[in-house]
Design an enzyme around this catalytic site. Structure first.
Site, PDB file in Angstrom:
ATOM      1  N   ASN A   8       0.756  -1.305  -0.124  1.00 37.82           N
ATOM      2  CA  ASN A   8      -0.006   0.250  -0.353  1.00 37.82           C
ATOM      3  C   ASN A   8       0.898   0.870   0.586  1.00 37.82           C
ATOM      4  OD1 ASN A   8      -1.751   2.070   0.454  1.00 37.82           O
ATOM      5  ND2 ASN A   8      -2.134   1.264   2.510  1.00 37.82           N
ATOM      6  N   TRP A   9       1.188   1.614  -1.253  1.00 44.12           N
ATOM      7  CA  TRP A   9       1.759   3.042  -1.291  1.00 44.12           C
ATOM      8  C   TRP A   9       0.905   4.201  -0.938  1.00 44.12           C
ATOM      9  CZ3 TRP A   9       4.014   3.699  -6.757  1.00 44.12           C
ATOM     10  CH2 TRP A   9       4.792   2.699  -7.274  1.00 44.12           C
ATOM     11  N   LYS A  10      -0.044   4.297   0.391  1.00 45.66           N
ATOM     12  CA  LYS A  10      -0.700   5.190   0.441  1.00 45.66           C
ATOM     13  C   LYS A  10      -0.736   6.920  -0.697  1.00 45.66           C
ATOM     14  CE  LYS A  10       0.868   3.208   4.390  1.00 45.66           C
ATOM     15  NZ  LYS A  10       0.224   3.909   6.251  1.00 45.66           N
ATOM     16  N   HIS A  95      -9.570   0.897   5.660  1.00 40.35           N
ATOM     17  CA  HIS A  95      -8.112   1.187   5.717  1.00 40.35           C
ATOM     18  C   HIS A  95      -8.842   2.503   7.331  1.00 40.35           C
ATOM     19  CE1 HIS A  95      -3.909   2.214   7.148  1.00 40.35           C
ATOM     20  NE2 HIS A  95      -3.830   1.203   5.559  1.00 40.35           N
ATOM     21  N   GLU A  97      -6.645   4.730   7.705  1.00 40.86           N
ATOM     22  CA  GLU A  97      -6.674   6.066   8.015  1.00 40.86           C
ATOM     23  C   GLU A  97      -7.452   6.586   7.109  1.00 40.86           C
ATOM     24  OE1 GLU A  97      -3.279   5.902   5.500  1.00 40.86           O
ATOM     25  OE2 GLU A  97      -1.770   5.244   7.774  1.00 40.86           O
ATOM     26  N   GLU A 162      -5.241  -4.761  10.869  1.00 39.56           N
ATOM     27  CA  GLU A 162      -3.522  -3.822  11.085  1.00 39.56           C
ATOM     28  C   GLU A 162      -4.659  -3.307  11.966  1.00 39.56           C
ATOM     29  OE1 GLU A 162      -2.332  -2.821   6.813  1.00 39.56           O
ATOM     30  OE2 GLU A 162      -4.263  -1.694   7.517  1.00 39.56           O
ATOM     31  N   GLY A 168       2.390   2.503  10.984  1.00 37.77           N
ATOM     32  CA  GLY A 168       3.236   3.689  10.264  1.00 37.77           C
ATOM     33  C   GLY A 168       4.138   4.017  11.867  1.00 37.77           C
ATOM     34  N   SER A 199       3.680  -1.718  10.434  1.00 35.82           N
ATOM     35  CA  SER A 199       5.790  -2.016  10.744  1.00 35.82           C
ATOM     36  C   SER A 199       5.752  -3.358  10.185  1.00 35.82           C
ATOM     37  CB  SER A 199       5.221  -1.453  11.984  1.00 35.82           C
ATOM     38  OG  SER A 199       4.449  -0.432  12.067  1.00 35.82           O
ATOM     39  N   GLY A 220       3.038  -1.199   4.456  1.00 35.46           N
ATOM     40  CA  GLY A 220       2.427   0.467   4.109  1.00 35.46           C
ATOM     41  C   GLY A 220       4.243   0.799   3.829  1.00 35.46           C
ATOM     42  N   GLY A 221       4.772   1.401   4.703  1.00 38.57           N
ATOM     43  CA  GLY A 221       5.749   2.304   4.637  1.00 38.57           C
ATOM     44  C   GLY A 221       7.164   1.568   3.444  1.00 38.57           C
TER      45      GLY A 221
HETATM   46  C1  PEP Z   1      -0.777  -0.055   6.181  1.00 38.02           C
HETATM   47  O1  PEP Z   1      -0.315   1.365   5.239  1.00 38.02           O
HETATM   48  O2  PEP Z   1      -1.343  -0.707   5.816  1.00 38.02           O
HETATM   49  C2  PEP Z   1       0.711  -0.278   6.535  1.00 38.02           C
HETATM   50  C3  PEP Z   1       0.078  -1.439   7.633  1.00 38.02           C
HETATM   51  O3  PEP Z   1       1.599   0.536   7.409  1.00 38.02           O
HETATM   52  P1  PEP Z   1       2.560   0.381   7.568  1.00 38.02           P
HETATM   53  O4  PEP Z   1       3.221  -1.206   6.992  1.00 38.02           O
HETATM   54  O5  PEP Z   1       4.121   1.943   7.516  1.00 38.02           O
HETATM   55  O6  PEP Z   1       2.708   0.195   9.241  1.00 38.02           O
END
Ligand code: PEP
Length: 237
Positions: A8-10, A95, A97, A162, A168, A199, A220-221
């Site tokens: 997930n590039w966000k 998600h 967010e 999640e 993050g 994470s 994500g990141g």
């Molecule tokens: C996400 O955006 O769904 C996520 C899990 O982010 P991260 O891996 O950066 O915690």
């Protein structure tokens, strides 16, 4: 069972990143004969370019959100059929967010998942508790309610557990906590494929993937960094 690794590039990336990261991940997957399904979810304007780059590879394309409506006066929204038309196979819905910043409720998430299924997409439905709920012993009850209220009654979908406090933050639940939540979700929906997200990095992916009931990862990141994302994919061989 095939593991699913979703990036997930966000709201990050560019056409330049599509041109460099997507072929690098595709060639890593081919070279290592990865058995996992790898899904790249860039921001909506980058989807057509990513689709061209993905063509002929083992990678699949996903979007990060979708409208619950098929079409109409919904400025700024993107429909599921539009996503399917540009080559998406998956779409993330619910998600944390979007739940936090756009006040998406479980009923909206379910409607989005159903719209995705109606257009032939596979929704990846995100659920997860906040830190206060984890600390007060309410995590399982909260996530159960999300699962019950968000899951479509028919059609193919994935779930992603999640924990909001893990996204993050660099904090990851213990493998016992992850296992407990996945087992609980599977007790509600025994046929479901449940990913873990929050994470995930190359350094912790193997331990998390080894937990019973974890069918893949939502990243994500770390999905924006070729070495990290390939390192995670490499753990699924
Ligand atoms: C996400 O955006 O769904 C996520 C899990 O982010 P991260 O891996 O950066 O915690």
């Amino acid at each position: 069972m095939t593991k699913t690794i979703v990036g997930n590039w966000k709201m990050h990336g560019s056409l330049g990143l599509v041109e460099t990261l997507v072929p690098a991940v595709a060639s890593f997957a081919a070279r290592t004969q990865s058995k996992s399904e790898i899904v790249i979810c860039p921001p909506a304007p980058l989807l057509p370019a990513a689709a061209r780059r993905i063509e002929g590879s083992f990678l699949s394309l996903g979007a990060q959100d979708v409208s619950a409506h098929a079409e109409g006066a919904y400025t700024g929204d993107v429909s599921a059929s539009m996503l399917a038309e540009v080559g998406c196979r998956y779409v993330i819905v619910g998600h944390s967010e979007r739940r936090a910043q756009y006040r998406e409720l479980n009923e909206t998430v379910k409607a989005k998942a159903e719209a995705a299924i109606a257009a032939g997409l596979i929704p990846i439905i995100c659920v997860g508790e906040m830190l206060a709920q984890r600390e007060s012993g309410m995590a399982i009850r909260w996530v159960s309610q999300q699962v019950k209220e968000c899951a479509p009654s028919s059609g193919q979908f994935l779930l992603a557990y999640e924990p909001v406090w893990a996204i993050g933050s660099g904090k990851v639940p213990g493998v016992a906590e992850i296992g407990e939540m996945h087992a609980h979700i599977l007790s509600l929906l025994p046929e479901a494929k449940v990913l873990y997200g929050g994470s995930v990095k190359a350094a912790n992916a193997a331990d998390i993937l080894a937990v019973a009931g974890v069918s893949g990862l939502l990243v994500g990141g770390a999905s924006l960094v070729v070495e990290e994302f390939c390192g995670i994919i490499g753990m699924t061989r």
